[in-house]
Design a protein around this motif. Structure first.
Motif, PDB file in Angstrom:
ATOM      1  N   ALA A  89      28.681  -6.890  50.946  1.00 55.42           N
ATOM      2  CA  ALA A  89      28.407  -8.176  50.308  1.00 55.42           C
ATOM      3  C   ALA A  89      28.739  -8.079  48.821  1.00 55.42           C
ATOM      4  O   ALA A  89      28.751  -6.984  48.244  1.00 55.42           O
ATOM      5  N   VAL A  90      29.000  -9.201  48.212  1.00 49.70           N
ATOM      6  CA  VAL A  90      29.324  -9.231  46.782  1.00 49.70           C
ATOM      7  C   VAL A  90      28.233  -8.560  45.961  1.00 49.70           C
ATOM      8  O   VAL A  90      28.507  -7.876  44.983  1.00 49.70           O
ATOM      9  N   ASP A  91      26.974  -8.717  46.378  1.00 45.82           N
ATOM     10  CA  ASP A  91      25.846  -8.144  45.647  1.00 45.82           C
ATOM     11  C   ASP A  91      25.231  -6.945  46.369  1.00 45.82           C
ATOM     12  O   ASP A  91      24.062  -6.624  46.188  1.00 45.82           O
ATOM     13  N   ALA A  92      26.022  -6.251  47.172  1.00 45.20           N
ATOM     14  CA  ALA A  92      25.528  -5.103  47.945  1.00 45.20           C
ATOM     15  C   ALA A  92      25.090  -3.956  47.041  1.00 45.20           C
ATOM     16  O   ALA A  92      25.475  -3.875  45.873  1.00 45.20           O
ATOM     17  N   CYS A  93      24.306  -3.073  47.625  1.00 46.18           N
ATOM     18  CA  CYS A  93      23.899  -1.848  46.944  1.00 46.18           C
ATOM     19  C   CYS A  93      24.161  -0.688  47.894  1.00 46.18           C
ATOM     20  O   CYS A  93      23.716  -0.694  49.035  1.00 46.18           O
ATOM     21  N   LEU A  94      24.917   0.295  47.424  1.00 44.67           N
ATOM     22  CA  LEU A  94      25.229   1.492  48.199  1.00 44.67           C
ATOM     23  C   LEU A  94      24.488   2.654  47.565  1.00 44.67           C
ATOM     24  O   LEU A  94      24.627   2.913  46.364  1.00 44.67           O
ATOM     25  N   LEU A  95      23.660   3.338  48.364  1.00 49.77           N
ATOM     26  CA  LEU A  95      22.937   4.504  47.861  1.00 49.77           C
ATOM     27  C   LEU A  95      23.683   5.763  48.278  1.00 49.77           C
ATOM     28  O   LEU A  95      23.953   5.965  49.457  1.00 49.77           O
ATOM     29  N   THR A  96      23.973   6.612  47.313  1.00 47.60           N
ATOM     30  CA  THR A  96      24.654   7.874  47.584  1.00 47.60           C
ATOM     31  C   THR A  96      23.624   8.928  47.998  1.00 47.60           C
ATOM     32  O   THR A  96      22.418   8.721  47.832  1.00 47.60           O
ATOM     33  N   PRO A  97      24.078  10.061  48.532  1.00 49.80           N
ATOM     34  CA  PRO A  97      23.129  11.106  48.952  1.00 49.80           C
ATOM     35  C   PRO A  97      22.193  11.581  47.839  1.00 49.80           C
ATOM     36  O   PRO A  97      21.080  11.997  48.108  1.00 49.80           O
ATOM     37  N   ALA A 112      20.866   9.663  45.688  1.00 49.71           N
ATOM     38  CA  ALA A 112      20.062   8.478  45.368  1.00 49.71           C
ATOM     39  C   ALA A 112      20.606   7.662  44.202  1.00 49.71           C
ATOM     40  O   ALA A 112      19.887   6.857  43.623  1.00 49.71           O
ATOM     41  N   THR A 113      21.874   7.823  43.872  1.00 50.71           N
ATOM     42  CA  THR A 113      22.504   6.964  42.883  1.00 50.71           C
ATOM     43  C   THR A 113      22.776   5.611  43.534  1.00 50.71           C
ATOM     44  O   THR A 113      23.322   5.551  44.630  1.00 50.71           O
ATOM     45  N   ALA A 114      22.387   4.545  42.858  1.00 51.06           N
ATOM     46  CA  ALA A 114      22.613   3.193  43.371  1.00 51.06           C
ATOM     47  C   ALA A 114      23.905   2.641  42.780  1.00 51.06           C
ATOM     48  O   ALA A 114      24.040   2.534  41.561  1.00 51.06           O
ATOM     49  N   ILE A 115      24.846   2.317  43.656  1.00 52.36           N
ATOM     50  CA  ILE A 115      26.096   1.680  43.253  1.00 52.36           C
ATOM     51  C   ILE A 115      25.938   0.207  43.606  1.00 52.36           C
ATOM     52  O   ILE A 115      25.784  -0.146  44.770  1.00 52.36           O
ATOM     53  N   ARG A 116      25.974  -0.652  42.598  1.00 49.79           N
ATOM     54  CA  ARG A 116      25.653  -2.065  42.813  1.00 49.79           C
ATOM     55  C   ARG A 116      26.878  -2.959  42.678  1.00 49.79           C
ATOM     56  O   ARG A 116      27.626  -2.852  41.724  1.00 49.79           O
ATOM     57  N   GLY A 117      27.025  -3.840  43.658  1.00 49.98           N
ATOM     58  CA  GLY A 117      28.087  -4.843  43.627  1.00 49.98           C
ATOM     59  C   GLY A 117      29.366  -4.353  44.291  1.00 49.98           C
ATOM     60  O   GLY A 117      29.719  -3.186  44.214  1.00 49.98           O
TER      61      GLY A 117
END
Length: 95
Positions: free
Chosen positions: A37-45, A47-52
């Motif tokens: 999604a345009v406003d998605a959040c991906l969490l890396t192993p 715990a870094t949050a990659i937003r958008g």
């Protein structure tokens, strides 16, 4: 396969993960990024949050450049209306 050929017209919560892994494994950045999604959040192993989607796209581009291949080992999905929360365990291999 041509770019975005793996991309269905409408993604569902159930089709997103297989579509994403296929697109990434085939090096199709546009299709892989479209799975978020345009406003998605991906969490890396770590715990870094990659937003958008655009920030996630830059991470995906790096993975594709490294010829990363993902195999989904375990997957859970909780969907409620138009919102879904997915959690997966991946095996990742890069060149």
């Amino acid at each position: 396969m041509s770019p975005t050929a793996a991309l269905p017209a409408l993604l569902t919560p159930q089709s997103t993960s297989p579509t994403f892994t296929q697109a990434l494994n085939e090096g199709d950045l546009q299709a892989a990024a479209h799975c978020f999604a345009v406003d998605a959040c991906l969490l890396t192993p770590d715990a870094t949050a990659i937003r958008g989607r655009e920030e996630i796209r830059s991470i995906l581009a790096q993975l594709i450049a490294r010829e990363t291949r993902i195999t989904v080992l375990a997957s859970t999905l909780l969907a409620a209306g138009e919102t879904a929360l997915g959690s997966e365990r991946w095996r990742i291999r890069s060149a």
